[in-house]
Design a protein around this motif. Structure first.
Motif, PDB file in Angstrom:
ATOM      1  N   SER A   1       4.844  -6.516 -10.970  1.00 48.01           N
ATOM      2  CA  SER A   1       5.110  -5.095 -11.187  1.00 48.01           C
ATOM      3  C   SER A   1       5.956  -4.552 -10.032  1.00 48.01           C
ATOM      4  O   SER A   1       5.845  -5.010  -8.896  1.00 48.01           O
ATOM      5  N   PRO A   2       6.811  -3.578 -10.312  1.00 50.24           N
ATOM      6  CA  PRO A   2       7.732  -3.103  -9.280  1.00 50.24           C
ATOM      7  C   PRO A   2       7.057  -2.379  -8.118  1.00 50.24           C
ATOM      8  O   PRO A   2       7.641  -2.271  -7.048  1.00 50.24           O
ATOM      9  N   HIS A   3       5.834  -1.915  -8.287  1.00 47.22           N
ATOM     10  CA  HIS A   3       5.171  -1.205  -7.203  1.00 47.22           C
ATOM     11  C   HIS A   3       4.054  -2.017  -6.562  1.00 47.22           C
ATOM     12  O   HIS A   3       3.261  -1.494  -5.774  1.00 47.22           O
ATOM     13  N   ALA A   4       3.976  -3.310  -6.829  1.00 41.06           N
ATOM     14  CA  ALA A   4       2.905  -4.149  -6.292  1.00 41.06           C
ATOM     15  C   ALA A   4       2.942  -4.199  -4.762  1.00 41.06           C
ATOM     16  O   ALA A   4       1.890  -4.192  -4.110  1.00 41.06           O
ATOM     17  N   HIS A   5       4.129  -4.252  -4.186  1.00 42.31           N
ATOM     18  CA  HIS A   5       4.221  -4.311  -2.726  1.00 42.31           C
ATOM     19  C   HIS A   5       3.694  -3.028  -2.077  1.00 42.31           C
ATOM     20  O   HIS A   5       3.191  -3.056  -0.954  1.00 42.31           O
ATOM     21  N   LEU A   6       3.766  -1.916  -2.779  1.00 43.29           N
ATOM     22  CA  LEU A   6       3.244  -0.657  -2.239  1.00 43.29           C
ATOM     23  C   LEU A   6       1.721  -0.680  -2.204  1.00 43.29           C
ATOM     24  O   LEU A   6       1.104  -0.221  -1.241  1.00 43.29           O
ATOM     25  N   VAL A   7       1.119  -1.226  -3.241  1.00 48.20           N
ATOM     26  CA  VAL A   7      -0.346  -1.342  -3.289  1.00 48.20           C
ATOM     27  C   VAL A   7      -0.801  -2.360  -2.248  1.00 48.20           C
ATOM     28  O   VAL A   7      -1.808  -2.155  -1.567  1.00 48.20           O
ATOM     29  N   GLU A   8      -0.063  -3.436  -2.100  1.00 50.32           N
ATOM     30  CA  GLU A   8      -0.437  -4.510  -1.174  1.00 50.32           C
ATOM     31  C   GLU A   8      -0.286  -4.086   0.285  1.00 50.32           C
ATOM     32  O   GLU A   8      -1.194  -4.266   1.091  1.00 50.32           O
ATOM     33  N   ASP A   9       0.851  -3.504   0.637  1.00 47.44           N
ATOM     34  CA  ASP A   9       1.179  -3.245   2.033  1.00 47.44           C
ATOM     35  C   ASP A   9       0.992  -1.797   2.471  1.00 47.44           C
ATOM     36  O   ASP A   9       0.972  -1.521   3.666  1.00 47.44           O
ATOM     37  N   GLY A  10       0.918  -0.869   1.550  1.00 48.00           N
ATOM     38  CA  GLY A  10       0.815   0.540   1.889  1.00 48.00           C
ATOM     39  C   GLY A  10       2.161   1.229   1.780  1.00 48.00           C
ATOM     40  O   GLY A  10       3.197   0.574   1.643  1.00 48.00           O
ATOM     41  N   HIS A  11       2.147   2.562   1.851  1.00 47.63           N
ATOM     42  CA  HIS A  11       3.381   3.335   1.715  1.00 47.63           C
ATOM     43  C   HIS A  11       3.160   4.731   2.259  1.00 47.63           C
ATOM     44  O   HIS A  11       2.026   5.190   2.412  1.00 47.63           O
ATOM     45  N   ARG A  12       4.255   5.418   2.509  1.00 53.55           N
ATOM     46  CA  ARG A  12       4.141   6.804   2.959  1.00 53.55           C
ATOM     47  C   ARG A  12       4.125   7.711   1.739  1.00 53.55           C
ATOM     48  O   ARG A  12       4.712   7.385   0.701  1.00 53.55           O
ATOM     49  N   MET A  13       3.469   8.823   1.848  1.00 49.04           N
ATOM     50  CA  MET A  13       3.377   9.776   0.742  1.00 49.04           C
ATOM     51  C   MET A  13       4.632  10.636   0.726  1.00 49.04           C
ATOM     52  O   MET A  13       5.062  11.144   1.759  1.00 49.04           O
ATOM     53  N   VAL A  14       5.232  10.776  -0.447  1.00 48.60           N
ATOM     54  CA  VAL A  14       6.407  11.626  -0.620  1.00 48.60           C
ATOM     55  C   VAL A  14       6.186  12.514  -1.841  1.00 48.60           C
ATOM     56  O   VAL A  14       5.393  12.183  -2.734  1.00 48.60           O
ATOM     57  N   ASP A  15       6.878  13.644  -1.874  1.00 47.54           N
ATOM     58  CA  ASP A  15       6.788  14.495  -3.052  1.00 47.54           C
ATOM     59  C   ASP A  15       7.798  14.023  -4.091  1.00 47.54           C
ATOM     60  O   ASP A  15       8.469  13.004  -3.913  1.00 47.54           O
TER      61      ASP A  15
END
Length: 142
Positions: free
Chosen positions: A82-96
């Motif tokens: 899935s295209p957002h798997a790396h965000l779930v795995e590694d974390g991400h910053r919150m944006v609007d």
């Protein structure tokens, strides 16, 4: 992350080496089976860690093809396509919605890492390898 086989006796390790050299087309079948079990364990761990059920994250866990690694060992990958798997795995910053930084950071859940550690500790690799060796001996291929 790699998986080591610790639960095998010296005889089983020697037999495994002979089996991979004598019947090389049988070893990838074992690796595919182990990879599928690892994928199941990782997907189960991801479902328990990631509670949000939107999107296709939980349905995109895959087992890759078996290939020869750079040290000559057989390798099979488990990954999420899935295209957002790396965000779930590694974390991400919150944006609007416009991409402006909200100043918060969501830490990664690390389901792949935790799931693979759990799979390695479960002893499934050793069980499947011993079962495979027994089947090869029973079929008189060794």
């Amino acid at each position: 992350m790699s998986i080591e086989m610790d639960g095998l006796t010296d005889f089983q390790k020697a037999l495994f080496d002979v089996a991979t050299r004598k019947v090389p087309n049988e070893a990838p079948k074992l690796m595919r089976k182990i990879g599928s079990k690892a994928r199941t364990k990782v997907a189960r761990k991801a479902r328990s860690l990631v509670k949000k059920k939107t999107g296709m994250y939980h349905k995109k866990w895959k087992r890759g093809k078996v290939f020869v690694g750079y040290r000559g060992e057989l390798v099979v990958r488990v990954y999420n396509s899935s295209p957002h798997a790396h965000l779930v795995e590694d974390g991400h910053r919150m944006v609007d919605s416009e991409g402006n930084d909200l100043g918060r950071f969501v830490h990664g859940k690390k389901p792949l890492d935790k799931g693979m550690r759990e799979f390695e500790a479960s002893g499934e690799v050793e069980k499947e390898t011993v079962k495979w060796l027994d089947e090869l001996l029973a079929k008189a291929k060794l």
